[in-house]
Design a protein around this motif. Structure first.
Motif, PDB file in Angstrom:
ATOM      1  N   LEU A   1       2.401   2.274  -3.190  1.00 51.97           N
ATOM      2  CA  LEU A   1       1.419   2.784  -4.160  1.00 51.97           C
ATOM      3  C   LEU A   1       0.920   4.175  -3.786  1.00 51.97           C
ATOM      4  O   LEU A   1       0.075   4.737  -4.484  1.00 51.97           O
ATOM      5  CB  LEU A   1       0.230   1.822  -4.249  1.00 51.97           C
ATOM      6  CG  LEU A   1       0.503   0.451  -4.872  1.00 51.97           C
ATOM      7  CD1 LEU A   1      -0.645  -0.500  -4.591  1.00 51.97           C
ATOM      8  CD2 LEU A   1       0.731   0.587  -6.373  1.00 51.97           C
ATOM      9  N   ASP A   2       1.409   4.717  -2.673  1.00 49.90           N
ATOM     10  CA  ASP A   2       0.948   6.007  -2.157  1.00 49.90           C
ATOM     11  C   ASP A   2      -0.523   5.923  -1.736  1.00 49.90           C
ATOM     12  O   ASP A   2      -1.306   6.846  -1.949  1.00 49.90           O
ATOM     13  CB  ASP A   2       1.140   7.110  -3.207  1.00 49.90           C
ATOM     14  CG  ASP A   2       1.077   8.508  -2.597  1.00 49.90           C
ATOM     15  OD1 ASP A   2       1.345   8.636  -1.383  1.00 49.90           O
ATOM     16  OD2 ASP A   2       0.739   9.477  -3.314  1.00 49.90           O
TER      17      ASP A   2
ATOM     18  N   GLU B   1      -2.159  -4.573  -7.977  1.00 47.72           N
ATOM     19  CA  GLU B   1      -1.262  -3.432  -7.778  1.00 47.72           C
ATOM     20  C   GLU B   1      -1.161  -2.582  -9.044  1.00 47.72           C
ATOM     21  O   GLU B   1      -1.093  -1.347  -8.974  1.00 47.72           O
ATOM     22  CB  GLU B   1       0.122  -3.919  -7.341  1.00 47.72           C
ATOM     23  CG  GLU B   1       0.148  -4.373  -5.890  1.00 47.72           C
ATOM     24  CD  GLU B   1       1.569  -4.597  -5.378  1.00 47.72           C
ATOM     25  OE1 GLU B   1       2.526  -4.390  -6.151  1.00 47.72           O
ATOM     26  OE2 GLU B   1       1.722  -4.975  -4.201  1.00 47.72           O
ATOM     27  N   LYS B   2      -1.154  -3.238 -10.213  1.00 53.64           N
ATOM     28  CA  LYS B   2      -1.107  -2.481 -11.465  1.00 53.64           C
ATOM     29  C   LYS B   2      -2.369  -1.632 -11.637  1.00 53.64           C
ATOM     30  O   LYS B   2      -2.306  -0.473 -12.055  1.00 53.64           O
ATOM     31  CB  LYS B   2      -0.951  -3.437 -12.653  1.00 53.64           C
ATOM     32  CG  LYS B   2       0.429  -4.080 -12.749  1.00 53.64           C
ATOM     33  CD  LYS B   2       0.510  -5.034 -13.933  1.00 53.64           C
ATOM     34  CE  LYS B   2       1.881  -5.703 -14.003  1.00 53.64           C
ATOM     35  NZ  LYS B   2       1.961  -6.674 -15.133  1.00 53.64           N
TER      36      LYS B   2
ATOM     37  N   ALA C   1      -2.194   1.211  -9.170  1.00 54.58           N
ATOM     38  CA  ALA C   1      -1.222   2.226  -9.595  1.00 54.58           C
ATOM     39  C   ALA C   1      -1.835   3.133 -10.657  1.00 54.58           C
ATOM     40  O   ALA C   1      -1.648   4.360 -10.646  1.00 54.58           O
ATOM     41  CB  ALA C   1       0.040   1.546 -10.139  1.00 54.58           C
ATOM     42  N   ASN C   2      -2.592   2.535 -11.570  1.00 55.87           N
ATOM     43  CA  ASN C   2      -3.272   3.329 -12.590  1.00 55.87           C
ATOM     44  C   ASN C   2      -4.322   4.241 -11.960  1.00 55.87           C
ATOM     45  O   ASN C   2      -4.468   5.410 -12.356  1.00 55.87           O
ATOM     46  CB  ASN C   2      -3.943   2.399 -13.606  1.00 55.87           C
ATOM     47  CG  ASN C   2      -4.740   3.161 -14.647  1.00 55.87           C
ATOM     48  OD1 ASN C   2      -4.195   3.885 -15.465  1.00 55.87           O
ATOM     49  ND2 ASN C   2      -6.058   3.008 -14.614  1.00 55.87           N
TER      50      ASN C   2
ATOM     51  N   ASP D   1      -0.217  -8.885  -7.899  1.00 55.10           N
ATOM     52  CA  ASP D   1       0.514  -8.075  -8.883  1.00 55.10           C
ATOM     53  C   ASP D   1      -0.455  -7.361  -9.823  1.00 55.10           C
ATOM     54  O   ASP D   1      -0.267  -6.184 -10.152  1.00 55.10           O
ATOM     55  CB  ASP D   1       1.477  -8.949  -9.692  1.00 55.10           C
ATOM     56  CG  ASP D   1       2.655  -9.443  -8.851  1.00 55.10           C
ATOM     57  OD1 ASP D   1       2.967  -8.781  -7.848  1.00 55.10           O
ATOM     58  OD2 ASP D   1       3.240 -10.469  -9.210  1.00 55.10           O
TER      59      ASP D   1
ATOM     60  N   TRP E   1       0.805  -1.213   0.000  1.00 58.73           N
ATOM     61  CA  TRP E   1       0.000   0.000   0.000  1.00 58.73           C
ATOM     62  C   TRP E   1       0.844   1.271   0.000  1.00 58.73           C
ATOM     63  O   TRP E   1       0.588   2.192  -0.774  1.00 58.73           O
ATOM     64  CB  TRP E   1      -0.938  -0.008   1.219  1.00 58.73           C
ATOM     65  CG  TRP E   1      -1.872  -1.182   1.221  1.00 58.73           C
ATOM     66  CD1 TRP E   1      -1.822  -2.283   2.018  1.00 58.73           C
ATOM     67  CD2 TRP E   1      -2.994  -1.386   0.338  1.00 58.73           C
ATOM     68  NE1 TRP E   1      -2.828  -3.162   1.707  1.00 58.73           N
ATOM     69  CE2 TRP E   1      -3.567  -2.630   0.689  1.00 58.73           C
ATOM     70  CE3 TRP E   1      -3.567  -0.643  -0.688  1.00 58.73           C
ATOM     71  CZ2 TRP E   1      -4.681  -3.149   0.041  1.00 58.73           C
ATOM     72  CZ3 TRP E   1      -4.678  -1.151  -1.326  1.00 58.73           C
ATOM     73  CH2 TRP E   1      -5.224  -2.385  -0.978  1.00 58.73           C
TER      74      TRP E   1
ATOM     75  N   VAL F   1      -4.296   5.498  -8.946  1.00 54.09           N
ATOM     76  CA  VAL F   1      -3.606   6.601  -8.264  1.00 54.09           C
ATOM     77  C   VAL F   1      -3.171   7.659  -9.270  1.00 54.09           C
ATOM     78  O   VAL F   1      -3.271   8.870  -9.004  1.00 54.09           O
ATOM     79  CB  VAL F   1      -2.390   6.061  -7.474  1.00 54.09           C
ATOM     80  CG1 VAL F   1      -1.478   7.204  -7.030  1.00 54.09           C
ATOM     81  CG2 VAL F   1      -2.873   5.275  -6.260  1.00 54.09           C
ATOM     82  N   ASP F   2      -2.705   7.222 -10.444  1.00 60.02           N
ATOM     83  CA  ASP F   2      -2.320   8.181 -11.491  1.00 60.02           C
ATOM     84  C   ASP F   2      -3.521   9.036 -11.908  1.00 60.02           C
ATOM     85  O   ASP F   2      -3.401  10.249 -12.094  1.00 60.02           O
ATOM     86  CB  ASP F   2      -1.767   7.447 -12.719  1.00 60.02           C
ATOM     87  CG  ASP F   2      -0.358   6.909 -12.480  1.00 60.02           C
ATOM     88  OD1 ASP F   2       0.312   7.409 -11.559  1.00 60.02           O
ATOM     89  OD2 ASP F   2       0.058   5.998 -13.222  1.00 60.02           O
TER      90      ASP F   2
END
Length: 268
Positions: free
Chosen positions: A26-27, A113-114, A117-118, A110, A23, A120-121
């Motif tokens: 991933l911010d 998480e991808k 991550a998207n 995994d 976590w 969060v972007d």
């Protein structure tokens, strides 16, 4: 950091998500992990997450119903769903609720998480855009005393056009709110605008989001129908486009402060 809440009824899946995802990298700050939709809604009364990661098949309230209510309460919360292969059609329906993404089970840390991550972007860009918009609005307000009459006329004309587009959208909703599948994309197509722009226009002119406006129309019609004791409550639910009576009860109580039965009793 961005705050995230998990809603998943299977304990081993819920615990795996909590332990296996990195976590902090991933911010993301994990607020908690609840086991059904009602617990997720209770959490929203205490703290607002930026992201919701939710299973579809849960007791008391499924993931799609949870997302619809969350969008009604806090349209800025972005949602990601967990879906088994046998729920894939439900996952497609979730796209209409502006779900950010979905992940198929069995869960793969995994892959999740991808997706996160998207997400969060996306959230980071939205924050940057909101900040830039606030700065621009401030600059415009400071320059308002220097606006010419022509510029003011253009602004008035633009506002009138926006109002007409919103009126068209609302009329389309009034004509079709009884359709169970009525979505933001349907209304946007009807007036020839993108979903995002139409939602912004409706919020600007009316003060509420499109999803909120659709729910409000349905609840107002439900209130009218409930005054007729000859119409059963399940019939009211069906007439306004709801497939689940518990979801209808929850939505109605949020708007009128009483369940459909309690509201009806006031007129008996």
């Amino acid at each position: 950091m961005f705050k995230l809440l998990i809603a998943e009824d299977v304990k081993i899946v819920r615990e795996t998500l909590v332990r296996a995802i990195r976590w902090e990298a991933l911010d993301i700050h994990l607020l908690g992990a609840v086991e059904n939709g009602q617990e997720a809604l209770d959490w929203l009364d205490r703290e607002k997450p930026d992201l919701l990661l939710t299973d579809i098949g849960m007791p008391k309230m499924n993931g799609l119903e949870l997302i619809e209510i969350i969008k009604f309460r806090n349209p800025d919360i972005r949602c990601i769903i967990l879906s088994g292969l046998n729920e894939f059609e439900h996952a497609r329906q979730a796209i209409k609720l502006q779900v950010l993404d979905y992940v198929l089970k069995p869960i793969d840390p995994d892959a999740i998480e991808k997706v996160l991550a998207n997400a969060v972007d996306v959230l980071r860009k939205e924050r940057e855009e909101r900040l830039a918009l606030r700065i621009a609005e401030k600059a415009v307000k400071e320059s308002l005393p220097n606006l010419t009459e022509t510029m003011l006329h253009r602004e008035w004309s633009g506002n009138l056009k926006k109002k007409k587009l919103v009126e068209q959208a609302i009329q389309y909703m009034k004509d079709g709110y009884m359709r169970k599948e009525l979505s933001l994309s349907d209304v946007a197509d009807a007036v020839g605008l993108s979903e995002k722009y139409l939602n912004l226009l409706v919020k600007e002119v009316t003060g509420v989001t499109m999803n909120h406006a659709i729910i409000r129309l349905r609840m107002e019609e439900a209130a009218r129908l409930l005054k007729d004791p000859a119409i059963k409550i399940y019939e009211v639910c069906d007439r306004i486009g709801y497939t689940d009576q518990d979801h209808f009860r929850e939505s109605f109580k949020k708007q009128y402060g009483a369940t459909p039965s309690e509201y009806r009793n006031k007129f008996l």
